[in-house]
Write a protein that holds these residues in place. Sequence first.
Motif, PDB file in Angstrom:
ATOM      1  N   HIS A  83       1.737  -3.351  -2.913  1.00  0.00           N
ATOM      2  CA  HIS A  83       1.488  -2.506  -5.136  1.00  0.00           C
ATOM      3  C   HIS A  83       2.944  -2.214  -5.576  1.00  0.00           C
ATOM      4  N   HIS A  95       5.443  -1.336  -8.846  1.00  0.00           N
ATOM      5  CA  HIS A  95       5.749  -1.976 -10.064  1.00  0.00           C
ATOM      6  C   HIS A  95       7.259  -1.559  -9.998  1.00  0.00           C
ATOM      7  N   LYS A 135       6.131  -6.242  -8.912  1.00  0.00           N
ATOM      8  CA  LYS A 135       5.785  -7.410 -10.106  1.00  0.00           C
ATOM      9  C   LYS A 135       6.214  -7.428 -10.772  1.00  0.00           C
ATOM     10  N   HIS A 191      -5.285  -6.184 -10.740  1.00  0.00           N
ATOM     11  CA  HIS A 191      -5.822  -5.140 -11.007  1.00  0.00           C
ATOM     12  C   HIS A 191      -7.069  -4.728 -11.105  1.00  0.00           C
ATOM     13  N   HIS A 227      -6.642  -1.222  -6.604  1.00  0.00           N
ATOM     14  CA  HIS A 227      -7.163  -0.408  -6.920  1.00  0.00           C
ATOM     15  C   HIS A 227      -8.961   0.480  -7.485  1.00  0.00           C
ATOM     16  N   ASP A 270       1.702   2.006  -5.242  1.00  0.00           N
ATOM     17  CA  ASP A 270       1.455   1.032  -6.714  1.00  0.00           C
ATOM     18  C   ASP A 270       2.862   1.561  -7.214  1.00  0.00           C
TER      19      ASP A 270
HETATM   20 FE    FE Z   1      -0.287  -1.744  -9.900  1.00  0.00          FE
END
Ligand code: FE
Length: 424
Positions: free
Chosen positions: A82, A84, A151, A252, A275, A326
């Motif tokens: 996960h 970004h 992502k 999420h 999360h 994340d």
């Molecule tokens: Fe995220």
Amino acid sequence: MMKNNIMIKNAAELVTCSGFKAKQGKDMSELHIIEDGAVVIEEGIIKAVGKTEEILEKYDERDFQVIDASNKAVLPGFVDSHTHFVFGGYRAEEFSWRLRGDSYMEIMQKGGGIVNTVKATREASFEELMSTGLKRLDSMLSFGVTTVEGKSGYGLDLETEIKQLKVMDELDKIHPLDIVKTFMGAHATPVEFKGKTDDYVEFIIENVMPEIAEQKLAEFSDVFCEKNVFSIEQTRRIQEKAKELGFKIKLHADEIVQFGGAELAAQLGAVSADHLLQVSEKGIKDMANSGVVATLLPCTAFSLKESFAPGRKMIDNGCAVALATDFNPGSCFCESIPLVIALATLQMNIKTEEAITAFTINAAAALDRANEIGSIDPGKKGDILILEFPSYKFIPYHIGVSTVEKVIKNGTIVFDKNLGGKLC
Ligand code: FE
Ligand code: NIG
């Protein structure tokens, strides 16, 4: 001797994490360690795993590039399921507001947050995104990551969402790390749809997702399902459409308020729900029963000064838990695997063995790849880490600092701390 025919021998601990599917609950504690272990990799694929003595009886070491792992632990490559990591600009200024006391959601509602990064990502050229993306992947590699998920969701228009995903395609070609792509058009409502989130949902369903599917630009679809972001109903609409188009599902879920995200993930047959700081009791049971991988992101909770997700409770209730960074420019500008493991073990009461499972086989399962990566088993990709230390127990102990000496990706040594880092 082919370059990617490798024999690792004499490993003090060969931590195989053996398995081909997510480990739920108690099974997360079993790492399947072989003392004085050896691994044979041929043409990028793991061929044999066992005690050094047994392997040397069957294979002639002169046929291989031999790595003597005496006094070192050997593990599967970490999977960061996960992130970004492709974005323009930074949000250091907002971080300083958060240190002053503003909350993440307050900043978002004032027009900051994700939409700030959207502006910068729209303005960034393909080359700029490539060059920052490349540096970020290099840093991840130094922490022992061999597969990373990335992502979209900083475009929020067709053109920029495609740009982000194509940057990941190009990076995948030129960088040793494997990249798994997720479409996340429902990350925030862009300024041009301000106050009209339903219209934006309609826009991505009608105009963006079919194009992403047609061009095969992403494997997963993710939505920021959260109060004042995308409602349960909006999320369900987007993800039902995503399933029709052939995407696998992530969410999420239950990050800031308890919202029913984990329950929805189970109903949708999601691969993972991520999360989960505010997950309900029912959400935990639903994930355990339906096999949704509960992906926890403790560095985000830490960075947001929120309380951690109830990871211990999830494992005790039979969930398959994964850990991930994340990494993103807002809520968690950090790609440190060892810091995540330190937080999981020291703050969430997750055992070291469980944390290793959570970053290997369970993280692979969170990307629907438990049959090809995430453990040292014959038939899997030769994605392997050699640590500087004799035991995996050094990973949480050396807090926040990488203990990885060498990274082998698809049977090739691509990183060696003793030779200055990345090798290709
Ligand atoms: Fe995220
Ligand atoms: O996973 N929670 C929503 N999305 C990201 C943060 C993205 C950002 O702030 O830029 C997350 O934390």
